[in-house]
Design a protein around this motif. Sequence first.
Motif, PDB file in Angstrom:
ATOM      1  N   THR A   1       2.639   1.869  -3.336  1.00 13.15           N
ATOM      2  CA  THR A   1       1.777   2.314  -4.447  1.00 13.15           C
ATOM      3  C   THR A   1       0.923   3.519  -4.056  1.00 13.15           C
ATOM      4  O   THR A   1      -0.020   3.867  -4.768  1.00 13.15           O
ATOM      5  CB  THR A   1       0.852   1.169  -4.895  1.00 13.15           C
ATOM      6  OG1 THR A   1       0.058   0.727  -3.775  1.00 13.15           O
ATOM      7  CG2 THR A   1       1.651  -0.012  -5.432  1.00 13.15           C
TER       8      THR A   1
ATOM      9  N   ARG B   1      -8.357  -2.951   4.502  1.00 10.25           N
ATOM     10  CA  ARG B   1      -8.776  -1.887   3.570  1.00 10.25           C
ATOM     11  C   ARG B   1      -8.937  -0.558   4.312  1.00 10.25           C
ATOM     12  O   ARG B   1      -8.581   0.502   3.795  1.00 10.25           O
ATOM     13  CB  ARG B   1     -10.083  -2.289   2.880  1.00 10.25           C
ATOM     14  CG  ARG B   1      -9.935  -3.446   1.891  1.00 10.25           C
ATOM     15  CD  ARG B   1     -11.221  -3.680   1.108  1.00 10.25           C
ATOM     16  NE  ARG B   1     -11.101  -4.805   0.186  1.00 10.25           N
ATOM     17  CZ  ARG B   1     -11.605  -6.016   0.384  1.00 10.25           C
ATOM     18  NH1 ARG B   1     -12.292  -6.267   1.507  1.00 10.25           N
ATOM     19  NH2 ARG B   1     -11.456  -6.972  -0.508  1.00 10.25           N
TER      20      ARG B   1
ATOM     21  N   VAL C   1      -3.162  -0.887  -7.668  1.00 11.95           N
ATOM     22  CA  VAL C   1      -3.898  -0.587  -6.432  1.00 11.95           C
ATOM     23  C   VAL C   1      -5.206  -1.393  -6.400  1.00 11.95           C
ATOM     24  O   VAL C   1      -5.576  -1.958  -5.362  1.00 11.95           O
ATOM     25  CB  VAL C   1      -4.179   0.926  -6.306  1.00 11.95           C
ATOM     26  CG1 VAL C   1      -5.056   1.212  -5.092  1.00 11.95           C
ATOM     27  CG2 VAL C   1      -2.860   1.705  -6.210  1.00 11.95           C
ATOM     28  N   ALA C   2      -5.893  -1.447  -7.530  1.00 16.97           N
ATOM     29  CA  ALA C   2      -7.133  -2.227  -7.586  1.00 16.97           C
ATOM     30  C   ALA C   2      -6.855  -3.699  -7.301  1.00 16.97           C
ATOM     31  O   ALA C   2      -7.647  -4.369  -6.605  1.00 16.97           O
ATOM     32  CB  ALA C   2      -7.788  -2.064  -8.959  1.00 16.97           C
TER      33      ALA C   2
ATOM     34  N   MET D   1      -6.398  -4.095  -3.497  1.00 16.75           N
ATOM     35  CA  MET D   1      -7.621  -3.925  -2.711  1.00 16.75           C
ATOM     36  C   MET D   1      -8.656  -5.018  -2.979  1.00 16.75           C
ATOM     37  O   MET D   1      -9.541  -5.245  -2.159  1.00 16.75           O
ATOM     38  CB  MET D   1      -8.237  -2.552  -2.977  1.00 16.75           C
ATOM     39  CG  MET D   1      -7.323  -1.389  -2.611  1.00 16.75           C
ATOM     40  SD  MET D   1      -6.662  -1.523  -0.923  1.00 16.75           S
ATOM     41  CE  MET D   1      -5.183  -0.520  -1.100  1.00 16.75           C
TER      42      MET D   1
ATOM     43  N   ALA E   1      -5.598   0.790   4.780  1.00 10.92           N
ATOM     44  CA  ALA E   1      -5.058   1.317   3.519  1.00 10.92           C
ATOM     45  C   ALA E   1      -5.490   2.757   3.299  1.00 10.92           C
ATOM     46  O   ALA E   1      -4.708   3.588   2.812  1.00 10.92           O
ATOM     47  CB  ALA E   1      -5.521   0.443   2.353  1.00 10.92           C
ATOM     48  N   VAL E   2      -6.740   3.081   3.663  1.00 13.08           N
ATOM     49  CA  VAL E   2      -7.229   4.462   3.569  1.00 13.08           C
ATOM     50  C   VAL E   2      -6.346   5.380   4.410  1.00 13.08           C
ATOM     51  O   VAL E   2      -5.913   6.451   3.963  1.00 13.08           O
ATOM     52  CB  VAL E   2      -8.695   4.557   4.024  1.00 13.08           C
ATOM     53  CG1 VAL E   2      -9.154   6.009   4.058  1.00 13.08           C
ATOM     54  CG2 VAL E   2      -9.605   3.732   3.115  1.00 13.08           C
TER      55      VAL E   2
ATOM     56  N   ARG F   1      -2.625   5.617   2.960  1.00 13.00           N
ATOM     57  CA  ARG F   1      -2.555   6.430   1.740  1.00 13.00           C
ATOM     58  C   ARG F   1      -2.771   7.918   2.046  1.00 13.00           C
ATOM     59  O   ARG F   1      -2.145   8.787   1.440  1.00 13.00           O
ATOM     60  CB  ARG F   1      -3.591   5.927   0.728  1.00 13.00           C
ATOM     61  CG  ARG F   1      -3.186   4.624   0.047  1.00 13.00           C
ATOM     62  CD  ARG F   1      -4.298   4.092  -0.861  1.00 13.00           C
ATOM     63  NE  ARG F   1      -4.622   5.031  -1.916  1.00 13.00           N
ATOM     64  CZ  ARG F   1      -4.014   5.099  -3.100  1.00 13.00           C
ATOM     65  NH1 ARG F   1      -3.013   4.261  -3.379  1.00 13.00           N
ATOM     66  NH2 ARG F   1      -4.390   5.975  -4.014  1.00 13.00           N
TER      67      ARG F   1
ATOM     68  N   VAL G   1       0.841  -1.198   0.000  1.00 12.61           N
ATOM     69  CA  VAL G   1       0.000   0.000   0.000  1.00 12.61           C
ATOM     70  C   VAL G   1       0.873   1.243   0.000  1.00 12.61           C
ATOM     71  O   VAL G   1       0.641   2.193  -0.769  1.00 12.61           O
ATOM     72  CB  VAL G   1      -0.952  -0.004   1.220  1.00 12.61           C
ATOM     73  CG1 VAL G   1      -1.606   1.369   1.397  1.00 12.61           C
ATOM     74  CG2 VAL G   1      -2.012  -1.081   1.065  1.00 12.61           C
TER      75      VAL G   1
ATOM     76  N   PRO H   1      -3.226   6.432  -8.252  1.00 10.07           N
ATOM     77  CA  PRO H   1      -4.651   6.582  -7.945  1.00 10.07           C
ATOM     78  C   PRO H   1      -5.285   5.229  -7.624  1.00 10.07           C
ATOM     79  O   PRO H   1      -4.765   4.181  -8.018  1.00 10.07           O
ATOM     80  CB  PRO H   1      -5.226   7.165  -9.236  1.00 10.07           C
ATOM     81  CG  PRO H   1      -4.291   6.704 -10.307  1.00 10.07           C
ATOM     82  CD  PRO H   1      -2.921   6.698  -9.677  1.00 10.07           C
ATOM     83  N   THR H   2      -6.405   5.258  -6.924  1.00 10.06           N
ATOM     84  CA  THR H   2      -7.087   4.001  -6.591  1.00 10.06           C
ATOM     85  C   THR H   2      -7.583   3.285  -7.838  1.00 10.06           C
ATOM     86  O   THR H   2      -7.879   2.086  -7.789  1.00 10.06           O
ATOM     87  CB  THR H   2      -8.275   4.261  -5.648  1.00 10.06           C
ATOM     88  OG1 THR H   2      -9.130   5.252  -6.248  1.00 10.06           O
ATOM     89  CG2 THR H   2      -7.800   4.743  -4.288  1.00 10.06           C
ATOM     90  N   SER H   3      -7.655   3.986  -8.958  1.00  6.88           N
ATOM     91  CA  SER H   3      -8.089   3.365 -10.208  1.00  6.88           C
ATOM     92  C   SER H   3      -6.967   2.640 -10.938  1.00  6.88           C
ATOM     93  O   SER H   3      -7.217   1.958 -11.931  1.00  6.88           O
ATOM     94  CB  SER H   3      -8.682   4.425 -11.145  1.00  6.88           C
ATOM     95  OG  SER H   3      -7.719   5.437 -11.421  1.00  6.88           O
TER      96      SER H   3
END
Length: 444
Positions: free
Chosen positions: A118, A181, A128-129, A132, A184-185, A188, A115, A122-124
């Motif tokens: 990276t 998760r 990263v996807a 998660m 991770a928020v 980040r 985490v 972006p989360t996209s």
Amino acid sequence: MSKEITADQTARYQQALAADPTAKVLERAVSHQGILATSADYASETDMTPVFSIDLDTGKVANQKQSGRCWMFAALNTMRHHLADLFNLSDFELSQNYTNFWDKFEKANYFYENVLATADQPTSSRKVAFLMATPQQDGGQWDMLCAIIEKYGIVPKSVMPETYNSSKSSELNSTLNLKLRKDAVILRKLVADKASDADIAAAKDKMLGEVYRLLSFSLGEPVSEFDFEYRDDDKNYHIDKGLTPKSFFDKYVNWDLSDYVSIINAPTDDKPYNHTYTVEMLGNVVNGRQVKHLNVTMQDFKQLAIKQLQAGQSVWFGCDVGQSSERQKGIMDTKFYDKDALFNIDFSTTKAERLDYGESMMTHAMVLTGVDLVDGQPTKWKVENSWGEKVGTKGYFVMSDAWMDEYCYQVVVNKQFLPDDLKKTQETEEPTVLAPWDPMGALA
């Protein structure tokens, strides 16, 4: 330009079906019995009788129950086979819960590190996807268990037995992934806010402490010292006091785990044979043993497994167990289901095509404990599963050699069985790094 399905097309399909005199009979059979039962060719059972020219006696099978720890069970089974022979202990298991605890704890830290690595994406982003989608799970690979044992050792099952959450892991996994998760928020955001390294380390330390508590409540806290008390098969009593998990491994298994290497068969264009590969973001122990695969032809793949069986040692292997496999009868055979004949459709694809197009990957790990050789060539293999004794022949499956060709992807063998050129490649070549989502990164 996109084209819709027309009424004329549908009419032609309907007419073709109506002209087939067997269509209604097959419709009734398939709709009432299902595709597998209707397409099953039970003549396969005759070919797959559980008799083998090389047959290791490995005792009762284990049962992973409602968990995804097959890779762990299979690896510990290969070790307990060795231990049982040395110490006359046929009805014995190593603790899968002990290694499970440390695997999940280390996977949490591995996730946090990825985490942070990276956090600038972006989360996209695909990486990263990917992280998660499944922060951690029960599955793993051989090298990952070696990393756990090298750091934490192992213990007998009697010292750290199964719990509700180890045998039925969905509640623990969903709860732990919820926490990861959420963490991770936080991590980040700390990076985005340009927090100091000390503040990020402190936050991660708090998170790991919470993971340890969550795992201890769910699986029990691992022992650091214990006594090993048992009776052998001759009913002789033994007690060994003051052991640690690492001293137990050194005394009772005593393997140099670096001798055991991962051999794969991946016939895709991006993985030339006789070279080594690793997978980005695949692992559990940070700075621990790297996942490293040596890709070889299927002929070499099978001969290495045979050599180890001939030497009296079982073989960990990974495969796609759901393909052409009859669970209750314990048969894995490409001829068992004939869907092509049932539907008059050609479903055939190559092994490389199945890997490239997502139709197949390693989903399960088991143990080879025998093989039937005819004129020196394998025809079928004996497989020790970890689904308990109510499936197959008291838990043992039979795998056709053709099934191995198509759906087996990995074996673990002692590197002493490798020819000199492959041994040198495995030991010295820097592996090519594959993308995190490569099928050779699949967890069994």
